[in-house]
Design an enzyme around this catalytic site. Structure first.
Site, PDB file in Angstrom:
ATOM      1  N   THR A   4       0.830  -1.218   0.000  1.00 32.27           N
ATOM      2  CA  THR A   4       0.000   0.000   0.000  1.00 32.27           C
ATOM      3  C   THR A   4       0.862   1.265   0.000  1.00 32.27           C
ATOM      4  O   THR A   4       0.662   2.164  -0.813  1.00 32.27           O
ATOM      5  CB  THR A   4      -0.874  -0.006   1.279  1.00 32.27           C
ATOM      6  N   GLY A  36       1.416   8.405  10.469  1.00 25.98           N
ATOM      7  CA  GLY A  36       1.245   8.397   8.998  1.00 25.98           C
ATOM      8  C   GLY A  36       1.734   9.679   8.366  1.00 25.98           C
ATOM      9  O   GLY A  36       2.925   9.990   8.396  1.00 25.98           O
ATOM     10  N   ILE A  64       1.160  12.806   9.225  1.00 24.48           N
ATOM     11  CA  ILE A  64       1.334  13.993  10.087  1.00 24.48           C
ATOM     12  C   ILE A  64       2.831  14.222  10.326  1.00 24.48           C
ATOM     13  O   ILE A  64       3.508  13.308  10.782  1.00 24.48           O
ATOM     14  CB  ILE A  64       0.652  13.786  11.465  1.00 24.48           C
ATOM     15  N   GLY A  73      -8.239  -1.828   5.416  1.00 22.26           N
ATOM     16  CA  GLY A  73      -6.773  -1.790   5.307  1.00 22.26           C
ATOM     17  C   GLY A  73      -6.097  -0.927   6.357  1.00 22.26           C
ATOM     18  O   GLY A  73      -4.935  -0.579   6.213  1.00 22.26           O
ATOM     19  N   ASP A 128       0.888  -1.126  18.902  1.00 27.22           N
ATOM     20  CA  ASP A 128       1.285  -0.215  17.818  1.00 27.22           C
ATOM     21  C   ASP A 128       1.409   1.217  18.355  1.00 27.22           C
ATOM     22  O   ASP A 128       2.388   1.910  18.080  1.00 27.22           O
ATOM     23  CB  ASP A 128       0.240  -0.296  16.695  1.00 27.22           C
ATOM     24  N   LYS A 174       4.822   3.751  18.634  1.00 25.14           N
ATOM     25  CA  LYS A 174       4.887   5.142  18.161  1.00 25.14           C
ATOM     26  C   LYS A 174       5.192   6.096  19.319  1.00 25.14           C
ATOM     27  O   LYS A 174       5.955   7.050  19.172  1.00 25.14           O
ATOM     28  CB  LYS A 174       3.563   5.510  17.478  1.00 25.14           C
ATOM     29  N   GLY A 190      -2.724   4.797   5.594  1.00 22.20           N
ATOM     30  CA  GLY A 190      -3.215   4.901   4.216  1.00 22.20           C
ATOM     31  C   GLY A 190      -2.073   5.121   3.244  1.00 22.20           C
ATOM     32  O   GLY A 190      -0.980   5.543   3.616  1.00 22.20           O
TER      33      GLY A 190
HETATM   34  N1  HSE Z   1      -2.328   0.168  12.016  1.00 23.92           N
HETATM   35  C1  HSE Z   1      -1.959   1.540  12.163  1.00 23.92           C
HETATM   36  C2  HSE Z   1      -3.174   2.283  12.693  1.00 23.92           C
HETATM   37  C3  HSE Z   1      -1.586   2.212  10.879  1.00 23.92           C
HETATM   38  O1  HSE Z   1      -4.250   1.732  12.782  1.00 23.92           O
HETATM   39  O2  HSE Z   1      -3.010   3.444  13.025  1.00 23.92           O
HETATM   40  C4  HSE Z   1      -0.158   2.329  10.580  1.00 23.92           C
HETATM   41  O3  HSE Z   1       0.601   2.839  11.604  1.00 23.92           O
END
Ligand code: HSE
Length: 446
Positions: free
Chosen positions: A13, A141, A143, A194, A208, A212, A313
């Site tokens: 992607t 993403g 930002i 996705g 996740d 970050k 995305g």
């Molecule tokens: N899976 C992550 C989210 C996207 O849902 O924010 C990529 O970091």
């Protein structure tokens, strides 16, 4: 000047988006970077799909990138200047990034898990070899939060960061609240759209977001990446009732990543925690809905600033990847001494201030408990809290449902140390008039 050659590892992607953005905005990007940026090599396990993607994304008249399934051949290719790692995970991706660095390549990666777990080693290797590892796409993403923290806010002593940094869990919470849908139904939707990680537990268990947050904390406070010290609690145990009760009290529940600097000198520490959090419904961040991300940063000079945008995305993430490519290309087109340190702070000035255990953090709390509806019950509960100098901010008692003798009590408390709240909860759960466990959520006025 001849264009910069990029080797792309993994064309899914984000890789597809990176091709698209580079082709569409080619002239403008070249004007900013000072040189053209061309993807000349692509490695992907699925050769047929990769070739088809490359063919459709290559502008007419340009030679298409050479596609192969051997990523190591790409990172060792002397004609490749920058390696873009979009494979993800910390298995092969780590070996490839270290190999690219060993071969003197700059690296761009969107791999937050890799950096949160192995960033110290990777940045050490990059520092020793004199190459850049750029990672804007790893957090939020599209930002530009890494750029904001590393460059825009360098005048400030950062006090805290609070962010909605996992789109999947924010989407799930928004849909559960708006449409009253069940958790599993919304998770399946997010996966179809996705947004979710390959392993959705990373999204819904706060892992996740923890990756970050670890990266942002390191940059904000000049400390190493210490994901293993992060506290992560996801959204899987949140019930529709908690979401509704929070609303009634004027709050929204968001999965926040919070990192905060506390104490001074010997008693200094860093909070590093991801958990569902009640936030006043009137706050801007409480109104970040769906898959969008937002990061609130509190600096001593600037006050609060908020960064909002698409956290995942194809093209939003490619926007960050290409910005990193431009930054690296500028190394060759502007004064190379003007580089920004990887973690914003000079490598020999990284501090060893510890991450606090969750028991040592300070927060306000939402407590929900099921109690027998008879005299003295509430007094017992408030006595436990008073004994621990925990002050109550608001309270709601729901009438028992028809035919039932138990009622829900919801309490909001002022701030206290988590260890103190743990003990209070244990005492409340031990009361004969309280059934089951107390639901505890942390609350931040921000
Ligand atoms: N899976 C992550 C989210 C996207 O849902 O924010 C990529 O970091």
């Amino acid at each position: 000047m001849k264009p910069i050659n990029v080797g792309l590892l993994g064309i899914g992607t984000v890789g597809g988006g990176t091709f698209g953005v580079l082709a569409r905005n080619r002239d403008e990007i070249e004007r900013r970077a000072g040189r053209g940026i061309r993807i000349t090599r692509v490695a992907d396990k699925d050769l047929a799909r990769a070739r088809a993607l490359v063919e459709s994304a290559t502008p007419a008249g340009e030679p298409p990138a050479v596609v192969c399934d051997d990523a190591f051949a790409v990172v060792r290719d002397p004609d490749v200047d920058i390696v873009v790692e979009l494979i993800g995970g910390y298995g092969i991706a780590k070996d490839l990034v270290l190999e690219a660095i060993a071969h003197g390549k700059h690296v761009v990666t969107a791999n937050k898990a890799l950096l949160a777990l192995h960033g110290n080693e990777i940045f050490g290797a990059a520092q020793a070899r004199g190459v850049m590892v750029a990672f804007e796409a790893a957090v939020g993403g599209g930002i530009p939060i890494i750029k904001a923290l590393r460059e825009g806010l360098t005048a400030n002593r950062i006090e805290w960061i609070a962010g909605i940094i996992n789109g999947t869990s924010n989407f799930i919470l928004s849909e559960m609240r708006d449409k009253g849908l069940a958790f599993d139904t919304v998770l399946a939707q997010a996966q179809k759209l996705g947004y979710a990680e390959a392993d959705p537990t990373f999204d819904i268990e706060g892992i996740d977001a923890g990756h970050k947050l670890t990266i942002m904390s390191a940059i904000a406070f000049g400390v190493p990446m210490r994901f293993e010290r992060a506290y992560t609690e996801g959204i899987t145990r949140l019930t529709a009732e908690d979401i509704r009760y929070a609303e009634e009290l004027g709050y929204r529940i968001k999965l926040l990543g919070i990192t905060r600097r506390v104490g001074e000198g010997e008693s200094a520490g860093i909070e590093l925690r991801v958990h569902p959090t009640l936030v006043p419904a009137s706050r801007l961040i409480a109104n970040v809905e769906g898959v969008m991300n937002a990061v609130l940063v509190k600096g001593d000079a600037v006050g609060q600033t908020m960064y909002y945008g698409a956290g995942a995305g194809s093209e939003p993430t490619a926007s960050a990847v290409v910005a990193d490519l431009v930054d690296i290309t500028r190394l060759a087109t502007v004064d190379p001494e003007n580089r920004v340190p990887h973690l914003a702070f000079q490598p020999d000035r990284i501090s060893s201030v510890p991450v606090l255990p969750i028991a040592d953090i300070e927060s306000a709390y939402y407590l929900r408990m099921r109690v027998q509806d008879r005299p003295g019950v509430l007094a017992d509960i408030t006595r436990v809290l008073a004994d621990r100098t925990i002050s109550i901010d608001a309270m709601v008692q729901k009438e028992p449902a028809a035919g039932e003798s138990e009622a829900d009590i919801i309490l909001l408390t002022h701030r206290t140390i988590e260890r103190n709240m743990d003990a209070a909860i244990a005492s409340i759960e031990a009361l004969a008039t309280v059934s089951g466990r107390v639901t505890r959520l942390r609350l931040e006025e921000l």
